[in-house]
Design a protein around this motif. Structure first.
Motif, PDB file in Angstrom:
ATOM      1  N   VAL A  31      16.069  -2.468  -2.539  1.00  0.00           N
ATOM      2  CA  VAL A  31      16.822  -2.807  -3.738  1.00  0.00           C
ATOM      3  C   VAL A  31      15.921  -2.535  -4.933  1.00  0.00           C
ATOM      4  CG1 VAL A  31      18.085  -4.617  -4.951  1.00  0.00           C
ATOM      5  CG2 VAL A  31      18.030  -4.610  -2.476  1.00  0.00           C
ATOM      6  N   GLU A  32      16.485  -2.085  -6.025  1.00  0.00           N
ATOM      7  CA  GLU A  32      15.666  -1.747  -7.186  1.00  0.00           C
ATOM      8  C   GLU A  32      15.279  -2.983  -7.993  1.00  0.00           C
ATOM      9  OE1 GLU A  32      16.374   2.707  -8.569  1.00  0.00           O
ATOM     10  OE2 GLU A  32      18.259   1.607  -8.595  1.00  0.00           O
ATOM     11  N   TRP A  33      14.705  -3.967  -7.295  1.00  0.00           N
ATOM     12  CA  TRP A  33      14.038  -5.092  -7.929  1.00  0.00           C
ATOM     13  C   TRP A  33      12.565  -4.731  -7.984  1.00  0.00           C
ATOM     14  CZ3 TRP A  33      16.468  -8.599  -3.680  1.00  0.00           C
ATOM     15  CH2 TRP A  33      17.842  -8.726  -3.916  1.00  0.00           C
ATOM     16  N   SER A  34      11.886  -5.155  -9.040  1.00  0.00           N
ATOM     17  CA  SER A  34      10.514  -4.691  -9.246  1.00  0.00           C
ATOM     18  C   SER A  34       9.582  -5.073  -8.100  1.00  0.00           C
ATOM     19  CB  SER A  34       9.968  -5.227 -10.576  1.00  0.00           C
ATOM     20  OG  SER A  34      10.209  -6.611 -10.705  1.00  0.00           O
ATOM     21  N   ASP A  35       9.797  -6.223  -7.462  1.00  0.00           N
ATOM     22  CA  ASP A  35       8.937  -6.588  -6.340  1.00  0.00           C
ATOM     23  C   ASP A  35       9.220  -5.715  -5.124  1.00  0.00           C
ATOM     24  OD1 ASP A  35      11.461  -7.997  -6.272  1.00  0.00           O
ATOM     25  OD2 ASP A  35      10.717  -9.136  -4.579  1.00  0.00           O
ATOM     26  N   ALA A  36      10.510  -5.437  -4.874  1.00  0.00           N
ATOM     27  CA  ALA A  36      10.880  -4.598  -3.726  1.00  0.00           C
ATOM     28  C   ALA A  36      10.390  -3.167  -3.915  1.00  0.00           C
ATOM     29  CB  ALA A  36      12.390  -4.615  -3.529  1.00  0.00           C
ATOM     30  N   VAL A  37      10.389  -2.691  -5.158  1.00  0.00           N
ATOM     31  CA  VAL A  37       9.889  -1.339  -5.445  1.00  0.00           C
ATOM     32  C   VAL A  37       8.408  -1.242  -5.094  1.00  0.00           C
ATOM     33  CG1 VAL A  37       9.373   0.306  -7.301  1.00  0.00           C
ATOM     34  CG2 VAL A  37      11.616  -0.797  -7.205  1.00  0.00           C
ATOM     35  N   VAL A  38       7.635  -2.255  -5.498  1.00  0.00           N
ATOM     36  CA  VAL A  38       6.205  -2.260  -5.193  1.00  0.00           C
ATOM     37  C   VAL A  38       5.959  -2.297  -3.685  1.00  0.00           C
ATOM     38  CG1 VAL A  38       4.116  -3.698  -5.271  1.00  0.00           C
ATOM     39  CG2 VAL A  38       5.380  -3.216  -7.360  1.00  0.00           C
ATOM     40  N   ALA A  39       6.590  -3.254  -3.006  1.00  0.00           N
ATOM     41  CA  ALA A  39       6.349  -3.412  -1.572  1.00  0.00           C
ATOM     42  C   ALA A  39       6.791  -2.189  -0.776  1.00  0.00           C
ATOM     43  CB  ALA A  39       7.075  -4.656  -1.066  1.00  0.00           C
ATOM     44  N   THR A  40       7.952  -1.633  -1.118  1.00  0.00           N
ATOM     45  CA  THR A  40       8.465  -0.477  -0.383  1.00  0.00           C
ATOM     46  C   THR A  40       7.565   0.739  -0.560  1.00  0.00           C
ATOM     47  OG1 THR A  40      10.712  -1.329  -0.699  1.00  0.00           O
ATOM     48  CG2 THR A  40      10.505   0.955   0.022  1.00  0.00           C
ATOM     49  N   GLY A  71      21.467   1.350  11.561  1.00  0.00           N
ATOM     50  CA  GLY A  71      20.480   2.359  11.929  1.00  0.00           C
ATOM     51  C   GLY A  71      20.397   3.504  10.944  1.00  0.00           C
ATOM     52  N   GLU A  72      21.158   3.442   9.844  1.00  0.00           N
ATOM     53  CA  GLU A  72      21.042   4.479   8.818  1.00  0.00           C
ATOM     54  C   GLU A  72      19.676   4.416   8.155  1.00  0.00           C
ATOM     55  OE1 GLU A  72      24.558   4.938   6.192  1.00  0.00           O
ATOM     56  OE2 GLU A  72      25.434   3.390   7.471  1.00  0.00           O
ATOM     57  N   ALA A  73      19.084   3.217   8.126  1.00  0.00           N
ATOM     58  CA  ALA A  73      17.711   3.039   7.659  1.00  0.00           C
ATOM     59  C   ALA A  73      16.910   2.414   8.793  1.00  0.00           C
ATOM     60  CB  ALA A  73      17.675   2.139   6.425  1.00  0.00           C
ATOM     61  N   ASP A  74      15.633   2.760   8.844  1.00  0.00           N
ATOM     62  CA  ASP A  74      14.772   2.206   9.893  1.00  0.00           C
ATOM     63  C   ASP A  74      14.321   0.790   9.567  1.00  0.00           C
ATOM     64  OD1 ASP A  74      14.574   4.492  11.729  1.00  0.00           O
ATOM     65  OD2 ASP A  74      13.570   5.477  10.050  1.00  0.00           O
ATOM     66  N   ALA A  75      14.108   0.502   8.286  1.00  0.00           N
ATOM     67  CA  ALA A  75      13.590  -0.816   7.924  1.00  0.00           C
ATOM     68  C   ALA A  75      13.737  -1.055   6.432  1.00  0.00           C
ATOM     69  CB  ALA A  75      12.115  -0.928   8.325  1.00  0.00           C
ATOM     70  N   MET A  76      13.502  -2.323   6.059  1.00  0.00           N
ATOM     71  CA  MET A  76      13.396  -2.700   4.644  1.00  0.00           C
ATOM     72  C   MET A  76      12.462  -3.903   4.564  1.00  0.00           C
ATOM     73  SD  MET A  76      15.376  -5.697   4.155  1.00  0.00           S
ATOM     74  CE  MET A  76      16.903  -6.438   4.793  1.00  0.00           C
ATOM     75  N   VAL A  77      11.903  -4.132   3.374  1.00  0.00           N
ATOM     76  CA  VAL A  77      10.915  -5.205   3.208  1.00  0.00           C
ATOM     77  C   VAL A  77      11.336  -6.165   2.099  1.00  0.00           C
ATOM     78  CG1 VAL A  77       8.951  -3.933   4.141  1.00  0.00           C
ATOM     79  CG2 VAL A  77       9.531  -3.666   1.719  1.00  0.00           C
ATOM     80  N   ALA A  78      12.645  -6.364   1.932  1.00  0.00           N
ATOM     81  CA  ALA A  78      13.152  -7.149   0.804  1.00  0.00           C
ATOM     82  C   ALA A  78      14.149  -8.214   1.233  1.00  0.00           C
ATOM     83  CB  ALA A  78      13.793  -6.218  -0.225  1.00  0.00           C
ATOM     84  N   ALA A  79      13.933  -8.836   2.395  1.00  0.00           N
ATOM     85  CA  ALA A  79      14.842  -9.865   2.896  1.00  0.00           C
ATOM     86  C   ALA A  79      14.324 -11.244   2.497  1.00  0.00           C
ATOM     87  CB  ALA A  79      14.972  -9.760   4.409  1.00  0.00           C
ATOM     88  N   ASP A 243      -0.313 -12.494  -5.758  1.00  0.00           N
ATOM     89  CA  ASP A 243      -1.145 -12.021  -6.858  1.00  0.00           C
ATOM     90  C   ASP A 243      -1.215 -10.500  -6.882  1.00  0.00           C
ATOM     91  OD1 ASP A 243      -3.072 -12.519  -9.048  1.00  0.00           O
ATOM     92  OD2 ASP A 243      -4.508 -11.614  -7.676  1.00  0.00           O
ATOM     93  N   ASP A 244      -1.471  -9.881  -5.720  1.00  0.00           N
ATOM     94  CA  ASP A 244      -1.546  -8.421  -5.660  1.00  0.00           C
ATOM     95  C   ASP A 244      -0.218  -7.792  -6.070  1.00  0.00           C
ATOM     96  OD1 ASP A 244      -4.180  -8.128  -4.920  1.00  0.00           O
ATOM     97  OD2 ASP A 244      -3.777  -8.099  -2.769  1.00  0.00           O
ATOM     98  N   GLU A 245       0.876  -8.346  -5.563  1.00  0.00           N
ATOM     99  CA  GLU A 245       2.170  -7.743  -5.853  1.00  0.00           C
ATOM    100  C   GLU A 245       2.524  -7.857  -7.329  1.00  0.00           C
ATOM    101  OE1 GLU A 245       6.175  -7.131  -3.425  1.00  0.00           O
ATOM    102  OE2 GLU A 245       5.789  -9.247  -3.824  1.00  0.00           O
ATOM    103  N   GLN A 246       2.278  -9.019  -7.937  1.00  0.00           N
ATOM    104  CA  GLN A 246       2.627  -9.193  -9.352  1.00  0.00           C
ATOM    105  C   GLN A 246       1.766  -8.313 -10.255  1.00  0.00           C
ATOM    106  OE1 GLN A 246       4.856 -13.428  -9.785  1.00  0.00           O
ATOM    107  NE2 GLN A 246       2.690 -13.474 -10.225  1.00  0.00           N
ATOM    108  N   LYS A 247       0.510  -8.101  -9.884  1.00  0.00           N
ATOM    109  CA  LYS A 247      -0.339  -7.208 -10.674  1.00  0.00           C
ATOM    110  C   LYS A 247       0.189  -5.776 -10.628  1.00  0.00           C
ATOM    111  CE  LYS A 247      -4.676  -9.797 -10.376  1.00  0.00           C
ATOM    112  NZ  LYS A 247      -6.022  -9.878  -9.743  1.00  0.00           N
ATOM    113  N   LEU A 248       0.622  -5.335  -9.458  1.00  0.00           N
ATOM    114  CA  LEU A 248       1.177  -3.984  -9.331  1.00  0.00           C
ATOM    115  C   LEU A 248       2.511  -3.865 -10.059  1.00  0.00           C
ATOM    116  CD1 LEU A 248       0.302  -3.220  -5.617  1.00  0.00           C
ATOM    117  CD2 LEU A 248      -0.540  -1.983  -7.606  1.00  0.00           C
ATOM    118  N   MET A 249       3.322  -4.907 -10.007  1.00  0.00           N
ATOM    119  CA  MET A 249       4.591  -4.903 -10.732  1.00  0.00           C
ATOM    120  C   MET A 249       4.362  -4.764 -12.231  1.00  0.00           C
ATOM    121  SD  MET A 249       6.221  -8.009  -8.506  1.00  0.00           S
ATOM    122  CE  MET A 249       7.717  -8.296  -9.409  1.00  0.00           C
TER     123      MET A 249
END
Length: 279
Positions: A31-40, A71-79, A243-249
């Protein structure tokens, strides 16, 4: 005969190459949320270091879950679990593999600039007029928006309107209000870069409409562990600190950096953390 054998060998070689390419292809939904963009992007760039060809597809939250389930996508990291995405998980839990948390200590709610004289969601009953009886929201399919609708009912805020939009429109409205020193209430979550840029405070939620502390989780298609065990292992090891994620965001937001380039630079600068993901 020799010519025929040669052609057959070439054909088999080509098929083997195609199969190999497919074996190294990974599709990630987000999803185009700033945290999901960083993690993905961090996950994608890590997989690329192991030789995988990674495709990223932005989708609304409901479609992201559905893409992994089918199965259209293998994975996501925003649940977001256990509360924000509870409805999606309850519907699809038998069709997906809940790999586990990648970020701990997350939360959702409503926030205001610190200069705003509100401390609780309940304050909107008497002070809603100060913000034109509006709460600035994000995309309508988000669990945060469903929780916000619940809060409006729980606190009997019938005169308050939840404004639909996106992460980008919400943060733009917040910036405009702060530049003008005007009051505003926005839907928000942690981790988010806005807490690194602005002085904000969450409104207290005594009725618990937004739930408690959450984790952001990695979810894979059901058979990924059997099809791509190395990828699944990386997914299971993939963890990021708040902390790491918010700095990258914040870096992506303030510098306008390409998220893939930001992720790649972070990976190069933090080999020990990436090694823990790929061990």
């Amino acid at each position: 005969m020799l010519k025929s054998l040669l052609l057959s060998t070439l054909a088999l070689s080509a098929l083997g190459g195609t199969a190999l390419a497919q074996d190294k292809a990974v599709k990630l939904a987000y999803v185009e949320w700033s945290d999901a963009v960083v993690a993905t992007n961090l996950l994608a760039e890590t997989l690329k270091t192991k030789g995988y060809d990674v495709t990223l597809t932005p989708l609304p939250a409901a479609a992201m879950w559905q893409a992994v389930a089918t199965g259209e996508a293998d994975a996501m990291v925003a649940a977001w679990l256990p509360a924000t995405h509870a409805a999606y998980y309850e519907k699809l839990k038998d069709q997906v593999d809940l790999v586990g948390p990648n970020v701990e200590g997350a939360k959702i709610g409503w926030a205001v600039p610190t200069y705003v004289d509100m401390s609780s969601v309940e304050d909107l009953k008497t002070k809603g007029g100060e913000v034109e009886n509006k709460v600035i929201g994000i995309d309508p399919g988000a669990g945060l928006m469903q929780a916000s609708e619940k809060a409006i009912k729980d606190y009997d805020l019938s005169g308050v309107t939840l404004v639909e939009g996106s992460d980008a429109t919400m943060t733009a409205a917040l910036k405009d209000a702060i530049d003008r020193k005007e009051p505003i209430v926005v839907t928000t979550w942690t981790p988010h870069w806005m807490f690194g840029r602005y002085e904000l405070k969450y409104l207290a939620d005594p009725k618990g409409s937004f739930g408690g502390e959450e984790s952001v989780n990695t979810v894979a298609r059901k058979d990924l562990a059997q099809d791509m065990p190395e990828v699944h292992k990386i997914l299971a090891n993939f963890k990021i600190s708040l902390d790491d994620e918010q700095k990258l965001m914040l870096q992506n937001e303030e510098k306008g950096t390409d998220p893939a380039a930001t992720a790649k630079a972070w990976i190069e600068a933090n080999p020990e953390k990436v090694a823990a993901w790929t061990k």
